[in-house]
Design a protein around this motif. Sequence first.
Motif, PDB file in Angstrom:
ATOM      1  N   THR A   7       0.855  -1.176   0.000  1.00 58.02           N
ATOM      2  CA  THR A   7       0.000   0.000   0.000  1.00 58.02           C
ATOM      3  C   THR A   7       0.895   1.231   0.000  1.00 58.02           C
ATOM      4  OG1 THR A   7      -1.682  -1.169   1.282  1.00 58.02           O
ATOM      5  CG2 THR A   7      -1.839   1.234   1.223  1.00 58.02           C
ATOM      6  N   LEU A   8       0.604   2.153  -0.902  1.00 56.77           N
ATOM      7  CA  LEU A   8       1.343   3.413  -0.953  1.00 56.77           C
ATOM      8  C   LEU A   8       0.364   4.561  -0.775  1.00 56.77           C
ATOM      9  CD1 LEU A   8       3.647   2.852  -4.073  1.00 56.77           C
ATOM     10  CD2 LEU A   8       4.216   2.495  -1.662  1.00 56.77           C
ATOM     11  N   THR A   9       0.780   5.559  -0.011  1.00 57.14           N
ATOM     12  CA  THR A   9       0.022   6.800   0.098  1.00 57.14           C
ATOM     13  C   THR A   9       0.782   7.834  -0.707  1.00 57.14           C
ATOM     14  OG1 THR A   9      -0.720   6.206   2.317  1.00 57.14           O
ATOM     15  CG2 THR A   9      -0.900   8.529   1.692  1.00 57.14           C
ATOM     16  N   LEU A  10       0.067   8.459  -1.650  1.00 58.57           N
ATOM     17  CA  LEU A  10       0.698   9.427  -2.543  1.00 58.57           C
ATOM     18  C   LEU A  10       0.182  10.829  -2.281  1.00 58.57           C
ATOM     19  CD1 LEU A  10       0.373   7.452  -5.901  1.00 58.57           C
ATOM     20  CD2 LEU A  10       2.350   7.532  -4.371  1.00 58.57           C
ATOM     21  N   GLU A  11       1.092  11.792  -2.353  1.00 59.99           N
ATOM     22  CA  GLU A  11       0.713  13.195  -2.333  1.00 59.99           C
ATOM     23  C   GLU A  11       0.198  13.548  -3.732  1.00 59.99           C
ATOM     24  OE1 GLU A  11       0.749  15.054   0.415  1.00 59.99           O
ATOM     25  OE2 GLU A  11       1.539  13.360   1.544  1.00 59.99           O
ATOM     26  N   GLY A  67       2.525  12.998  -6.625  1.00 63.97           N
ATOM     27  CA  GLY A  67       3.047  11.653  -6.855  1.00 63.97           C
ATOM     28  C   GLY A  67       4.145  11.229  -5.894  1.00 63.97           C
ATOM     29  N   THR A  68       4.451  12.063  -4.906  1.00 64.47           N
ATOM     30  CA  THR A  68       5.456  11.726  -3.900  1.00 64.47           C
ATOM     31  C   THR A  68       4.868  10.722  -2.905  1.00 64.47           C
ATOM     32  OG1 THR A  68       6.465  13.902  -4.094  1.00 64.47           O
ATOM     33  CG2 THR A  68       6.968  12.646  -2.090  1.00 64.47           C
ATOM     34  N   ILE A  69       5.648   9.713  -2.569  1.00 62.74           N
ATOM     35  CA  ILE A  69       5.203   8.681  -1.629  1.00 62.74           C
ATOM     36  C   ILE A  69       5.387   9.204  -0.210  1.00 62.74           C
ATOM     37  CG2 ILE A  69       5.571   6.327  -0.813  1.00 62.74           C
ATOM     38  CD1 ILE A  69       6.758   5.780  -3.670  1.00 62.74           C
ATOM     39  N   SER A  70       4.274   9.323   0.518  1.00 68.58           N
ATOM     40  CA  SER A  70       4.339   9.839   1.890  1.00 68.58           C
ATOM     41  C   SER A  70       4.210   8.733   2.927  1.00 68.58           C
ATOM     42  CB  SER A  70       3.257  10.894   2.121  1.00 68.58           C
ATOM     43  OG  SER A  70       1.976  10.339   1.922  1.00 68.58           O
ATOM     44  N   ASP A  71       3.736   7.565   2.525  1.00 70.73           N
ATOM     45  CA  ASP A  71       3.660   6.421   3.435  1.00 70.73           C
ATOM     46  C   ASP A  71       3.638   5.148   2.603  1.00 70.73           C
ATOM     47  OD1 ASP A  71       3.596   5.069   5.850  1.00 70.73           O
ATOM     48  OD2 ASP A  71       1.427   5.203   6.061  1.00 70.73           O
ATOM     49  N   ALA A  72       4.125   4.069   3.183  1.00 67.86           N
ATOM     50  CA  ALA A  72       4.171   2.793   2.475  1.00 67.86           C
ATOM     51  C   ALA A  72       4.082   1.661   3.481  1.00 67.86           C
ATOM     52  CB  ALA A  72       5.468   2.684   1.677  1.00 67.86           C
ATOM     53  N   THR A  73       3.334   0.635   3.112  1.00 71.03           N
ATOM     54  CA  THR A  73       3.289  -0.578   3.924  1.00 71.03           C
ATOM     55  C   THR A  73       3.555  -1.771   3.031  1.00 71.03           C
ATOM     56  OG1 THR A  73       0.901  -0.868   3.658  1.00 71.03           O
ATOM     57  CG2 THR A  73       1.639   0.369   5.591  1.00 71.03           C
ATOM     58  N   PHE A  74       4.151  -2.776   3.627  1.00 67.27           N
ATOM     59  CA  PHE A  74       4.461  -4.020   2.935  1.00 67.27           C
ATOM     60  C   PHE A  74       4.172  -5.165   3.886  1.00 67.27           C
ATOM     61  CE2 PHE A  74       7.435  -7.527   2.644  1.00 67.27           C
ATOM     62  CZ  PHE A  74       7.233  -7.957   1.345  1.00 67.27           C
ATOM     63  N   VAL A  75       3.418  -6.130   3.422  1.00 70.85           N
ATOM     64  CA  VAL A  75       3.163  -7.342   4.193  1.00 70.85           C
ATOM     65  C   VAL A  75       3.489  -8.529   3.293  1.00 70.85           C
ATOM     66  CG1 VAL A  75       1.452  -8.724   5.418  1.00 70.85           C
ATOM     67  CG2 VAL A  75       1.348  -6.224   5.540  1.00 70.85           C
ATOM     68  N   GLY A  76       4.472  -9.307   3.687  1.00 66.29           N
ATOM     69  CA  GLY A  76       4.810 -10.514   2.940  1.00 66.29           C
ATOM     70  C   GLY A  76       3.868 -11.639   3.326  1.00 66.29           C
ATOM     71  N   ASN A  77       3.565 -12.493   2.376  1.00 61.58           N
ATOM     72  CA  ASN A  77       2.663 -13.601   2.677  1.00 61.58           C
ATOM     73  C   ASN A  77       3.234 -14.946   2.252  1.00 61.58           C
ATOM     74  OD1 ASN A  77       2.378 -13.330  -0.069  1.00 61.58           O
ATOM     75  ND2 ASN A  77       0.304 -12.547   0.004  1.00 61.58           N
ATOM     76  N   GLY A 125       9.014  -8.039  -6.806  1.00 63.86           N
ATOM     77  CA  GLY A 125       7.586  -8.162  -6.539  1.00 63.86           C
ATOM     78  C   GLY A 125       6.992  -6.846  -6.078  1.00 63.86           C
ATOM     79  N   PHE A 126       7.740  -6.115  -5.255  1.00 65.85           N
ATOM     80  CA  PHE A 126       7.303  -4.804  -4.786  1.00 65.85           C
ATOM     81  C   PHE A 126       7.131  -3.858  -5.969  1.00 65.85           C
ATOM     82  CE2 PHE A 126       8.103  -0.486  -3.309  1.00 65.85           C
ATOM     83  CZ  PHE A 126       7.268  -0.395  -2.210  1.00 65.85           C
ATOM     84  N   MET A 127       8.112  -3.838  -6.874  1.00 70.24           N
ATOM     85  CA  MET A 127       8.036  -2.956  -8.029  1.00 70.24           C
ATOM     86  C   MET A 127       6.892  -3.359  -8.959  1.00 70.24           C
ATOM     87  SD  MET A 127      10.077  -0.523  -7.454  1.00 70.24           S
ATOM     88  CE  MET A 127       9.726   0.277  -9.013  1.00 70.24           C
ATOM     89  N   ASP A 128       6.598  -4.646  -9.069  1.00 73.20           N
ATOM     90  CA  ASP A 128       5.436  -5.088  -9.843  1.00 73.20           C
ATOM     91  C   ASP A 128       4.156  -4.510  -9.229  1.00 73.20           C
ATOM     92  OD1 ASP A 128       7.105  -6.532 -11.536  1.00 73.20           O
ATOM     93  OD2 ASP A 128       6.632  -8.475 -10.635  1.00 73.20           O
ATOM     94  N   ALA A 129       4.080  -4.521  -7.907  1.00 71.44           N
ATOM     95  CA  ALA A 129       2.922  -3.945  -7.215  1.00 71.44           C
ATOM     96  C   ALA A 129       2.858  -2.440  -7.433  1.00 71.44           C
ATOM     97  CB  ALA A 129       2.972  -4.270  -5.724  1.00 71.44           C
ATOM     98  N   VAL A 130       4.000  -1.765  -7.437  1.00 72.86           N
ATOM     99  CA  VAL A 130       4.048  -0.320  -7.678  1.00 72.86           C
ATOM    100  C   VAL A 130       3.507  -0.012  -9.081  1.00 72.86           C
ATOM    101  CG1 VAL A 130       5.598   1.659  -8.031  1.00 72.86           C
ATOM    102  CG2 VAL A 130       5.891   0.170  -6.041  1.00 72.86           C
ATOM    103  N   THR A 131       3.850  -0.829 -10.054  1.00 73.76           N
ATOM    104  CA  THR A 131       3.343  -0.638 -11.411  1.00 73.76           C
ATOM    105  C   THR A 131       1.817  -0.702 -11.427  1.00 73.76           C
ATOM    106  OG1 THR A 131       5.361  -1.531 -12.381  1.00 73.76           O
ATOM    107  CG2 THR A 131       3.393  -1.557 -13.777  1.00 73.76           C
ATOM    108  N   LYS A 132       1.257  -1.648 -10.703  1.00 71.42           N
ATOM    109  CA  LYS A 132      -0.212  -1.772 -10.620  1.00 71.42           C
ATOM    110  C   LYS A 132      -0.820  -0.570  -9.894  1.00 71.42           C
ATOM    111  CE  LYS A 132      -0.104  -6.774 -10.746  1.00 71.42           C
ATOM    112  NZ  LYS A 132      -0.223  -8.013  -9.993  1.00 71.42           N
TER     113      LYS A 132
END
Length: 79
Positions: A4-8, A11-21, A64-71
């Motif tokens: 999950t990314l929070t964007l200003e 387009g600046t990233i102000s918060d990010a979460t990552f949960v591996g599964n 995998g993170f960058m793939d999620a960022v693309t989405k």
Amino acid sequence: MDVTLTLESDGTISDATFVGNSRTPRSITMQGQFAAGFKEQVLGKSIDELSLSVVNGSSLTPKGFMDAVTKIKAEASAS
């Protein structure tokens, strides 16, 4: 993985979460290493300029993170 990314508005990233599964011990370790250090590499960066390759010794999790960022970018531009 869940990202999950929070964007200003610019387009600046102000918060990010990552949960591996992952369920395999090695992947759990790599995702843990990534989770421990990824924020310092993404916060304050433009989503359009973000590029991660290796984070804390983990090289596959950033892919995998960058793939999620693309989405996420596609979803953000569709909104």
